[in-house]
Design an enzyme around this catalytic site. Sequence first.
Site, PDB file in Angstrom:
ATOM      1  N   ASN A  66       0.855  -1.174   0.000  1.00 47.81           N
ATOM      2  CA  ASN A  66       0.000   0.000   0.000  1.00 47.81           C
ATOM      3  C   ASN A  66       0.898   1.233   0.000  1.00 47.81           C
ATOM      4  O   ASN A  66       1.810   1.338   0.815  1.00 47.81           O
ATOM      5  CB  ASN A  66      -0.899  -0.014   1.241  1.00 47.81           C
ATOM      6  CG  ASN A  66      -1.990   1.022   1.173  1.00 47.81           C
ATOM      7  OD1 ASN A  66      -1.741   2.186   0.907  1.00 47.81           O
ATOM      8  ND2 ASN A  66      -3.212   0.590   1.438  1.00 47.81           N
ATOM      9  N   HIS A 136      -9.603  -5.254  -4.008  1.00 45.93           N
ATOM     10  CA  HIS A 136      -8.302  -5.492  -3.383  1.00 45.93           C
ATOM     11  C   HIS A 136      -8.512  -5.840  -1.916  1.00 45.93           C
ATOM     12  O   HIS A 136      -9.339  -5.247  -1.237  1.00 45.93           O
ATOM     13  CB  HIS A 136      -7.357  -4.301  -3.547  1.00 45.93           C
ATOM     14  CG  HIS A 136      -7.929  -2.986  -3.104  1.00 45.93           C
ATOM     15  ND1 HIS A 136      -8.856  -2.280  -3.855  1.00 45.93           N
ATOM     16  CD2 HIS A 136      -7.693  -2.248  -1.996  1.00 45.93           C
ATOM     17  CE1 HIS A 136      -9.165  -1.158  -3.215  1.00 45.93           C
ATOM     18  NE2 HIS A 136      -8.479  -1.120  -2.082  1.00 45.93           N
ATOM     19  N   HIS A 138      -6.935  -6.090   1.762  1.00 49.51           N
ATOM     20  CA  HIS A 138      -5.872  -5.544   2.603  1.00 49.51           C
ATOM     21  C   HIS A 138      -5.341  -6.606   3.561  1.00 49.51           C
ATOM     22  O   HIS A 138      -6.114  -7.377   4.135  1.00 49.51           O
ATOM     23  CB  HIS A 138      -6.401  -4.364   3.426  1.00 49.51           C
ATOM     24  CG  HIS A 138      -6.743  -3.165   2.606  1.00 49.51           C
ATOM     25  ND1 HIS A 138      -5.861  -2.132   2.404  1.00 49.51           N
ATOM     26  CD2 HIS A 138      -7.870  -2.837   1.922  1.00 49.51           C
ATOM     27  CE1 HIS A 138      -6.436  -1.218   1.640  1.00 49.51           C
ATOM     28  NE2 HIS A 138      -7.664  -1.628   1.331  1.00 49.51           N
TER      29      HIS A 138
END
Length: 176
Positions: A66, A136, A138
Amino acid sequence: MRLYTPYRMAYIAAGGPAAGAPDASAEEAPPTTEPAGCPFCRMVAGTATGPDLVVAEGETAFAVLNLYPYNPGHLMVLPRRHVADYVDLTDDETREVAAMTKSAIRAIRAVATPDAFNVGLNLGSAAGGSLAAHLHQHVVPRWSGDANFMTVLAGTKTLPQLLGDTRDLIRGAWRA
């Protein structure tokens, strides 16, 4: 209050992003529904600007750090295909996203020994997904006490490692 960040001098002196310094891509980019404007699709196509944050690549999925991490080692596992909803993943994509998530947890444990993890999806912009058009997942390593006074009172996160260094450590552990 002053927060000294000497590593930022490379960015300032060079007049632009240094290795591992943020640019205008990844997690804080404007929302898009078009693959051509999607920073994740640009990574898959090899046309992304800024630092190389890709940690691992598979047939149908990949893992990327990230750009604006909550904690060191915060990464995301994504399908290569531009798809927004989990139920729209193919069976192969679902399996590879799950397998890569397990690999991410193993690699982060090997290099950072976190106390716990937050793992999850934000499906849709109302759920907090800033790039909701490209699913996506995490993977956020957590340590007891990682939300200290800087985060709580000053809204400032201090990160002890540059993204490029974190990427190299996780890449190495991923391959092991």
